[in-house]
Design a protein around this motif. Sequence first.
Motif, short mmCIF file in Angstrom:
data_model
loop_
_atom_site.label_atom_id
_atom_site.label_comp_id
_atom_site.label_asym_id
_atom_site.label_seq_id
_atom_site.Cartn_x
_atom_site.Cartn_y
_atom_site.Cartn_z
N GLU A 123 0.84 -1.20 0.00
CA GLU A 123 0.00 0.00 0.00
C GLU A 123 0.87 1.25 0.00
OE1 GLU A 123 -3.16 0.51 -0.24
OE2 GLU A 123 -3.89 -1.56 -0.16
N PRO A 124 0.73 2.13 -0.99
CA PRO A 124 1.52 3.36 -1.02
C PRO A 124 1.25 4.22 0.22
CG PRO A 124 0.53 2.96 -3.16
CD PRO A 124 -0.09 1.97 -2.21
N GLN A 125 2.33 4.69 0.84
CA GLN A 125 2.23 5.51 2.05
C GLN A 125 2.72 6.94 1.86
OE1 GLN A 125 0.77 4.19 5.00
NE2 GLN A 125 0.28 2.63 3.46
N GLY A 126 3.67 7.11 0.96
CA GLY A 126 4.25 8.44 0.77
C GLY A 126 5.27 8.42 -0.33
N PHE A 127 6.17 9.43 -0.29
CA PHE A 127 7.13 9.59 -1.38
C PHE A 127 8.48 10.06 -0.85
CE2 PHE A 127 2.91 10.49 -3.01
CZ PHE A 127 2.86 9.77 -4.19
N ASN A 128 9.55 9.50 -1.40
CA ASN A 128 10.87 10.10 -1.29
C ASN A 128 11.01 11.14 -2.38
OD1 ASN A 128 11.68 8.52 0.86
ND2 ASN A 128 13.24 7.38 -0.28
N LEU A 129 11.62 12.28 -2.04
CA LEU A 129 11.82 13.35 -3.01
C LEU A 129 13.31 13.58 -3.25
CD1 LEU A 129 9.19 15.98 -1.80
CD2 LEU A 129 9.01 14.45 -3.76
N TYR A 130 13.66 13.76 -4.52
CA TYR A 130 15.03 14.07 -4.92
C TYR A 130 14.98 15.36 -5.73
CZ TYR A 130 15.70 9.18 -3.67
OH TYR A 130 15.72 8.00 -2.98
N VAL A 131 15.99 16.22 -5.59
CA VAL A 131 15.95 17.52 -6.27
C VAL A 131 17.32 17.87 -6.86
CG1 VAL A 131 14.07 18.49 -4.88
CG2 VAL A 131 16.43 18.69 -4.07
N GLY A 132 17.28 18.65 -7.95
CA GLY A 132 18.50 19.27 -8.45
C GLY A 132 19.17 18.58 -9.61
N GLY A 133 18.49 17.66 -10.29
CA GLY A 133 19.10 17.03 -11.46
C GLY A 133 18.97 17.90 -12.69
N GLY A 134 19.83 17.67 -13.66
CA GLY A 134 19.75 18.40 -14.92
C GLY A 134 20.96 18.09 -15.78
N MET A 135 20.77 18.07 -17.09
CA MET A 135 21.83 17.63 -18.00
C MET A 135 22.55 18.76 -18.72
SD MET A 135 22.14 14.20 -18.06
CE MET A 135 22.30 14.53 -16.29
N GLY A 136 21.90 19.87 -18.99
CA GLY A 136 22.47 20.88 -19.88
C GLY A 136 23.77 21.49 -19.36
N ARG A 137 24.63 21.87 -20.29
CA ARG A 137 25.88 22.55 -19.98
C ARG A 137 26.32 23.30 -21.22
NH1 ARG A 137 29.59 19.33 -22.51
NH2 ARG A 137 31.37 20.45 -21.66
N THR A 138 27.42 24.05 -21.09
CA THR A 138 28.00 24.79 -22.21
C THR A 138 29.46 24.39 -22.34
OG1 THR A 138 26.50 26.65 -21.81
CG2 THR A 138 28.46 27.08 -23.16
N HIS A 139 29.89 24.11 -23.56
CA HIS A 139 31.28 23.72 -23.78
C HIS A 139 32.25 24.80 -23.27
CE1 HIS A 139 30.73 19.98 -25.75
NE2 HIS A 139 30.21 20.45 -26.86
N ARG A 140 33.32 24.34 -22.65
CA ARG A 140 34.41 25.19 -22.20
C ARG A 140 33.98 26.22 -21.17
NH1 ARG A 140 35.26 23.12 -26.80
NH2 ARG A 140 33.79 24.40 -27.91
#
Length: 699
Positions: free
Chosen positions: A322-339
């Motif tokens: 039975e679902p009771q709640g949630f773990n939360l994760y924050v701050g992911g992301g892939m984008g960047r700029t070369h150099r």
Amino acid sequence: MSTTAASSIAAANTALVKDPKLQLKSFNGFRKNASYSSTYSLLLDTRIHPFSSISSSTSPAVIRAVSTPAKQETAVQTKRSKVEIFKEQSNFIRYPLNEELLTDTPNINEAATQLIKFHGSYQQYDRDERGGRTYSFMLRTKNPCGKVSNQLYLAMDTLADDFGIKTLRLTTRQTFQLHGVVKKDLKTVMSTIIKNMGSTLGACGDLNRNVLAPAAPIVRKDYLFAQETADNIAALLTPQSGFYYDMWVDGEQFMTAEPPEVVKARNDNSHGTNFPDSAEPIYGTQFLPRKFKVAVTVPTDNSVDLLTNDIGVVVVSDENGEPQGFNLYVGGGMGRTHRMETTFPRLAEPLGYVPKEDILYAVKAIVVTQRENGRRDDRRYSRMKYLIDSWGIDKFRSVVEGYYGKKFESPKQLPEWEFKSYLGWHEQGDGRLFCGVHVDNGRVKGEMKKTLREIIEKYNLNVRITPNQNIVLCDIRSSWKRPITVALAQSGLLPPTYVDPLNLTAMACPAFPLCPLAITEAERGIPDFLKRIRVVFEKVGLPYNESIVVRVTGCPNGCARPYMAELGLVGDGPNSYQIWLGGTPAQTSLARTFMNKVKKDDLEKVFEPLFHTWKSMRKSKESFGDFTNRVGFEKLQEIVDKWEGIPKSSSRYYLKLFTDAETFEAVDALARVQNKTAHQLAMEVIRNFAASQQNGKSQ
């Protein structure tokens, strides 16, 4: 500013919010007035934040916008990017797009190009052409959990033929992309999508994007709850001001009734999250500093690349399921700029645990924290990952808790993650089956497109798109399994056991010819890259069933998530790539830059020593990503630099399909004529034989 003036602006502001027609009329009136730029900008800016402060000095009014950190006390207005100004002056993402769409030109101006993203579209042109530019538009749908109704799939398939380039593309965020729509057809295509239970609202732009969830239609409490939660989060963060429907269906509303818990959470302002009396209670006039991504899943199932999202949400169940709640994760992301080392990909980190009844309030609090504090001066640093990196997770958690109104509990312990593709045939749990179909690069075209339509139409199937650019056919009766399998195979959509293992996990972004950011090839280049990797595998003696996660992008923005790959190729110049190593099959480890500016034709000079060393030095069942992390990049670079070729003691003919070198040489020679490897040719022969046998038995 005097009290009278402030009161007048507040009254005008309220009137504009309550009457959309008055919004547009007043906006156009202000625009034509000579004092528009100062008066209307001030009116809009007073709505940016419910607690905005206005200077009473004789100098121009200073507005504290949502992007201005509270600690900065200055008489100079914080610098904002050009896109922020476009949003501010757009009358909630309407102007000047509404006027640009009525012109005879094939393209739209700069401001409208930014605004149409909020409607789910990008303006593009064919970069293969020389001379003038042929403009078109890419449309991206929004499908929480990747769910696509039978009606919508058939509509999208028809639109691709009638108004697009006769292909559909399945994206890494479980949506469709429809390429090649010209401006004069935009309203027809958009309205058709809307009227067939679809939407493109928020598929692009500075707001919450499509919410991911496992695509498998498994009838199990945790999976169903994850998908329901993804639907609710998507609804919570959908724009409310009506600009989308005003533009494409003349204001007619096609939205379905929302769950009462979603409406309640959106309207709740007990902790100062909302803009009072605003047409956009969560987003305001400025929306978010940049795009925002959410994924929901269940323990062990990392089909959604959970840690690459701004928010990762994981269902936590009790011992009875039975679902009771949630773990939360924050701050992911892939984008960047070369150099630019100040830009980087980042994995999400644990924030805390919330009971299930609080999930919408917690998500809203995180979004508001980013809205209030994310940078709006430089879009390269506007994603939430940079805010968390700057503040640290403890400060970020404290600010979010202020908007949430509660303290987060500690995250619950979870089992290890694994990647699940859901390819092939599976039980749904309700007596029916589902079938995951591998689609190279997510590109549905030709005979494959025709066959998928025939199957989906004949059996009235709903489908789902996976975050790995594949498609799942749902709710299949057991008696339909055989004819569907045969039909798929005859069009080249083979069971996963007949697909090269390298292809099963590989991904690439579209890149050339339509993406304006592409530096080099990705989707068009990856078939050749995978063939070349397979050849090197054979040369160093790796078995055919061996595989690694390969991802290719034409620029550093990371749309195909190359920074999570065991081998990532990121375009950094014409026919040139960065090589990233260190991701893992479970998508839980961030890759790192191994080499820069490797020319396309020189890739084997890097692949061969790496794969040979992996075969020679790996521990039992050690993945390539784990191996590169264990050995270290310094040692691997030394091996590449000193490589003189495979030692003579290594077997050249390590192919289990063949018994001797003579047979291999004959098949290899024939394969080279067809621009294939010996393995690929042999597998094609076997597949064709198997398909003909199946077809014969079914007749």
